[in-house]
Design an enzyme around this catalytic site. Structure first.
Site, PDB file in Angstrom:
ATOM      1  N   HIS A  63       8.033 -22.808  51.809  1.00  0.00           N
ATOM      2  CA  HIS A  63       8.150 -23.378  50.469  1.00  0.00           C
ATOM      3  C   HIS A  63       7.318 -24.650  50.440  1.00  0.00           C
ATOM      4  O   HIS A  63       7.635 -25.604  51.144  1.00  0.00           O
ATOM      5  CB  HIS A  63       9.613 -23.685  50.145  1.00  0.00           C
ATOM      6  CG  HIS A  63      10.484 -22.461  50.225  1.00  0.00           C
ATOM      7  ND1 HIS A  63      10.752 -21.679  49.133  1.00  0.00           N
ATOM      8  CD2 HIS A  63      11.094 -21.866  51.271  1.00  0.00           C
ATOM      9  CE1 HIS A  63      11.515 -20.656  49.501  1.00  0.00           C
ATOM     10  NE2 HIS A  63      11.733 -20.745  50.800  1.00  0.00           N
ATOM     11  N   ARG A  65       6.625 -26.262  47.565  1.00  0.00           N
ATOM     12  CA  ARG A  65       7.224 -27.080  46.498  1.00  0.00           C
ATOM     13  C   ARG A  65       6.280 -27.480  45.361  1.00  0.00           C
ATOM     14  O   ARG A  65       6.729 -28.047  44.373  1.00  0.00           O
ATOM     15  CB  ARG A  65       7.856 -28.364  47.075  1.00  0.00           C
ATOM     16  CG  ARG A  65       8.972 -28.110  48.078  1.00  0.00           C
ATOM     17  CD  ARG A  65      10.193 -27.523  47.414  1.00  0.00           C
ATOM     18  NE  ARG A  65      11.345 -27.472  48.329  1.00  0.00           N
ATOM     19  CZ  ARG A  65      12.079 -26.394  48.538  1.00  0.00           C
ATOM     20  NH1 ARG A  65      11.800 -25.269  47.906  1.00  0.00           N
ATOM     21  NH2 ARG A  65      13.107 -26.419  49.363  1.00  0.00           N
ATOM     22  N   ASP A 153      12.471 -14.689  45.846  1.00  0.00           N
ATOM     23  CA  ASP A 153      12.900 -15.703  46.797  1.00  0.00           C
ATOM     24  C   ASP A 153      14.418 -15.805  46.866  1.00  0.00           C
ATOM     25  O   ASP A 153      15.078 -14.820  47.104  1.00  0.00           O
ATOM     26  CB  ASP A 153      12.258 -17.051  46.464  1.00  0.00           C
ATOM     27  CG  ASP A 153      12.552 -18.057  47.545  1.00  0.00           C
ATOM     28  OD1 ASP A 153      12.253 -17.743  48.710  1.00  0.00           O
ATOM     29  OD2 ASP A 153      13.121 -19.116  47.253  1.00  0.00           O
ATOM     30  N   HIS A 233      14.252 -13.438  56.214  1.00  0.00           N
ATOM     31  CA  HIS A 233      15.210 -14.146  57.085  1.00  0.00           C
ATOM     32  C   HIS A 233      16.515 -13.405  57.362  1.00  0.00           C
ATOM     33  O   HIS A 233      17.600 -13.868  57.016  1.00  0.00           O
ATOM     34  CB  HIS A 233      15.530 -15.540  56.536  1.00  0.00           C
ATOM     35  CG  HIS A 233      15.758 -15.607  55.053  1.00  0.00           C
ATOM     36  ND1 HIS A 233      16.632 -14.782  54.389  1.00  0.00           N
ATOM     37  CD2 HIS A 233      15.210 -16.405  54.110  1.00  0.00           C
ATOM     38  CE1 HIS A 233      16.617 -15.077  53.108  1.00  0.00           C
ATOM     39  NE2 HIS A 233      15.760 -16.056  52.910  1.00  0.00           N
ATOM     40  N   ASP A 306      10.849 -20.123  56.848  1.00  0.00           N
ATOM     41  CA  ASP A 306      11.654 -20.465  55.666  1.00  0.00           C
ATOM     42  C   ASP A 306      11.679 -21.988  55.480  1.00  0.00           C
ATOM     43  O   ASP A 306      12.691 -22.566  55.076  1.00  0.00           O
ATOM     44  CB  ASP A 306      13.087 -19.907  55.763  1.00  0.00           C
ATOM     45  CG  ASP A 306      13.812 -19.939  54.412  1.00  0.00           C
ATOM     46  OD1 ASP A 306      13.152 -20.193  53.381  1.00  0.00           O
ATOM     47  OD2 ASP A 306      15.032 -19.719  54.392  1.00  0.00           O
ATOM     48  N   HIS A 310      13.534 -30.824  51.751  1.00  0.00           N
ATOM     49  CA  HIS A 310      14.397 -31.518  50.790  1.00  0.00           C
ATOM     50  C   HIS A 310      14.366 -33.003  51.112  1.00  0.00           C
ATOM     51  O   HIS A 310      14.315 -33.384  52.275  1.00  0.00           O
ATOM     52  CB  HIS A 310      15.846 -31.023  50.872  1.00  0.00           C
ATOM     53  CG  HIS A 310      16.024 -29.635  50.348  1.00  0.00           C
ATOM     54  ND1 HIS A 310      15.850 -29.315  49.020  1.00  0.00           N
ATOM     55  CD2 HIS A 310      16.341 -28.478  50.976  1.00  0.00           C
ATOM     56  CE1 HIS A 310      16.063 -28.017  48.851  1.00  0.00           C
ATOM     57  NE2 HIS A 310      16.361 -27.485  50.018  1.00  0.00           N
TER      58      HIS A 310
END
Lengths: 429, 312
Positions: A63, A65, A153, A233, A306, A310
């Site tokens: 990801h 973002r 996703d 995953h 994955d 954050h």
């Protein structure tokens, strides 16, 4: 572009069944020659004695973002993290804001990657418009623009009829449908694996069955129609068994596993550290054992990170309120080398295949090999170097990793993309 | 002997010696509450903060009275009056409180692990006054204290815990404590209320209340949380009472000198009939009385107090 002569290393190229001490000559961004005692007066020599020379690693699930959450990661910072972690290519998930369900978003990602990314970026398009699971996205147009797979996703395609159509429709373009397999009704408000530790900690659980029900449904759909299902995953013993069954039936089903799911168990949650919170959650010791077996016997095809950045303040909250996900680009290779190769679960060649030719085959990328003429994407590995994971030195904009402070044996020391050393910035010589 | 830990986050990490130390100290403190002047100077000059993110009358009041009887300064912050409504994070709230140098922060929170988050960043001692479905250590301690007062000892007793085990922090803390002290613990409730792999905590599981009551010395009834009714854990309160409600008739299966406990607040006619709640078997109000003594002991010990000094 200067020629490179990678000398003295052990070249492992699973795509060509190659594992011997050879030199590698790179010219014009391509692999020019692989052979013994190569010489080239114009080439810059990279001495890789006692190191392993592998095709460039591919992370088929991350990801980045951007667009939308550039505070967590950008294509530029994500690519730097990938290069630092030994990856030469990444496939990025469509759960951006706006989601990658239109040509303009795909074009934007590719443009940013071309201008600022130091590794190859392959966008994954949305399977349904807005990732809403209601109607198909314009998969044909997205394919023309450059996507390599479709996926909703973190939003599993709940409607079985729509999932069937996604598999059928994407199948026309030879695109895999990557599904995050989860029955959201069953996982409800769960924040960790349902089991002894969720009972002990009083945290709502996500049962293994929530994943396995959707894995089973998807496999059954794949038996019904032509299409390529890729399970994202995978995390439970039951999923490994279902996948093994599907492969035995000759169905077109592939799967990836993350390093955290073969390394950590749900016992880690006892710290209430929100960096142990991801979806699918860390599972039981029995699940981890089954996953290692699935890696060992070749049931599981690929390793993917994955990578889910954050911000610290988003994670610095009560466990139940924290977002799911951890960063993985800069820890995946050390974890795989330490846990799988150095602990002798699989050979270096098998481990390299799970990061190279296997994801390349799933995504139909002309990458993942050192065949002469192929793009000169190369990852150089040191199997015996001790590395201490330090999140403060990450290239990623985010630091949410449960592996801070871990000592692991083995890492990627040099990353070459298209014939250019991209990591470290100063080459070994 | 002092209690050698900064925080009281749960029963699970406690040793048998630590549990006995708290119970013995509570016994010494219980006498204070019966005096004409219910105050000792033990924690004079100490500042206690009751930080409650969930509604509570019993626990909050009990801690407040315990603190006051030890001469500590104690203040109450409830979620509705805190910065939480303005969007402040728990960590920021804790840091701000910490900046005023409290000695103990007592926290009640709907999220499991919230007290641990606080304990990691605060110099102050943190007491878990209930975190989600995780633990409620002082409740289990006051329950154990009450059982010991009535039965002399805990070892060898047959205890049944009945009701919503899944969402109950009281059940978890009691299971840890009672099994550590050698009681035989069984739990009973609708299958939807029994968390997975709970047997690994050393308990026996029943789905029929009669079997669970058979030959018990102690029966703990848990509150049915009506607010969770929408989630289909059981079809109706009426059916729940029919299947799991404790009545005098059912109680005949337990030992003649059985004691009935409930952490409160009661739902009469749901998990327990009024006849049982008001019967001589009930020690529900003793639990409340003992709560003060146990919390005095916990506050005292966490501030470095020694058992020997209370006794002398």
């Amino acid at each position: 572009m200067k020629k490179l002569l990678v000398k003295g290393g052990r070249v492992i190229d699973p795509a060509n069944n190659l594992d011997e001490h050879l030199d590698l000559l790179i010219a014009g961004g391509k692999i020019a020659q692989v052979g013994k005692q190569l010489e080239d007066k114009e080439a810059q020599i990279i001495d890789v004695q006692r190191l392993i020379v592998a095709p460039g690693f591919i992370d088929m699930h991350c990801h980045l973002r951007e667009p939308g959450r550039e505070d967590e990661e950008t294509i530029e910072s994500g690519c730097r993290a990938a290069a630092a972690g030994g990856f030469t290519s990444v496939a990025c998930m469509p759960n951006t804001d706006p989601p990658n369900d239109s040509q303009s978003v795909t074009e934007f990602i590719l443009k940013q990657a071309a201008e600022k990314g130091i590794v190859n970026v392959f966008p994954i398009g949305a399977a349904t418009k807005g990732l809403l699971g209601e109607e198909l996205a314009e998969i044909g147009e997205l394919k023309e623009t450059g996507i390599v797979a479709v996926s909703d996703d973190g939003h599993p395609i709940y409607n079985s009829n729509l999932m069937r159509k996604a598999l059928e429709y994407a199948g026309m373009f030879d695109l895999p449908v990557i599904d995050h397999c989860e029955d959201k009704e069953l996982s409800a408000h769960g924040v960790m694996n349902e089991g002894y530790y969720s009972t002990l900690l009083g945290l709502p659980g996500i049962p293994a069955a929530a994943e396995e029900i959707m894995v089973a449904r998807n496999i059954i759909l794949t038996a019904l129609i032509k299409g390529h299902l890729h399970i994202a995953h995978l995390s439970t013993k039951g999923s490994v068994e279902l996948l093994r069954w599907a492969k035995a039936q000759g169905l077109r089903v592939t799967a990836e596993v993350t390093p955290h799911h073969f390394t950590l168990t749900d016992k880690e949650v006892c710290s209430y550290d929100t960096n142990t919170k991801m979806n699918p959650p860390l599972r039981s010791a029995e699940d981890v054992k089954a996953i290692l077996q699935g890696i060992k016997d070749g049931t599981i095809d690929a390793i993917a990170t994955d990578h889910a950045p954050h911000r610290k303040d988003e994670k610095d909250v009560e466990y139940a309120d924290a977002p799911f996900g951890i960063v993985g680009l800069e820890t995946a290779v050390p974890l795989a080398l330490d846990r799988l190769v150095n602990k002798r679960v699989i050979s270096p060649s098998r481990m390299i295949a799970m990061f190279t030719v296997n994801p390349a085959t799933i995504l139909k990328l002309e990458r993942g090999t050192l065949s002469p003429g192929a793009a000169a994407d190369v990852t150089i590995l040191n199997l015996s170097e001790v590395v201490k994971i330090d999140v403060t030195s990450f290239q990623s904009k985010s630091r949410n990793s449960p592996f801070h402070g871990w000592e692991l044996i083995g890492r990627a020391v040099l990353t070459i993309v298209g014939g250019k050393v991209v990591w470290p910035a100063k080459s070994l010589t | 002997m002092p209690l050698k830990r900064k925080d009281l986050l749960g029963i699970e990490p406690l040793s048998v010696e630590e549990i006995n130390l708290i119970l013995d100290t509570a016994k010494a403190f219980k006498e204070v509450s019966t005096r004409d002047i219910k105050k000792v100077p033990t924690l004079r000059g100490k500042t206690l903060i009751n930080l409650f993110f969930e509604p509570s009358t019993r626990t909050r009041t009990s801690f407040e009275i315990a603190g006051k009887r030890l001469s500590a300064d104690i203040l109450n912050i409830s979620a509705s009056t805190s910065s939480v409504v303005k969007g402040e994070t728990l960590i920021d709230t804790a840091r701000n409180l910490e900046a005023m140098y409290p000695d103990i922060i007592i926290i009640r929170h709907s999220r499991a692990g919230a007290p641990h988050l606080l304990a990691n960043i605060c110099r102050a001692s943190v007491i878990n006054a209930g975190d989600g479905a995780h633990e409620h250590p002082t409740q289990a301690l006051l329950d154990a204290f009450t059982i010991k007062e009535n039965k002399g000892q805990i070892k060898g007793l047959k205890v049944a815990i009945i009701g919503d085990i899944l969402h109950s922090r009281v059940a978890r803390s009691n299971i840890h404590l009672l099994t550590k002290l050698g009681a035989e613990v069984s739990i009973a409730g609708p299958a939807t209320y029994i968390p997975v792999e709970i047997e690994k905590l050393g308990v026996k599981v029943y789905h029929h209340i009669d079997a669970a009551l058979e030959g018990r010395d102690v029966v703990m009834i848990l509150r049915i949380q009506r607010e969770r009714q929408d989630k289909s854990y059981f079809p109706s309160l009426r059916e729940y009472f029919n299947l799991f409600g404790l009545t005098l008739e059912r109680l005949k299966r337990a030992k003649k000198d059985v004691i009935i406990m409930h952490p409160g607040p009661l739902n009469r006619g749901v998990e327990i009939s009024s006849e049982v709640a008001d019967s001589p078997y009930s020690v529900i109000l003793e639990q409340v009385t003992n709560g003060v003594a146990v919390r005095m002991a916990v506050l005292y010990l966490l501030m470095g107090g020694k058992y020997e000094e209370v006794v002398s």
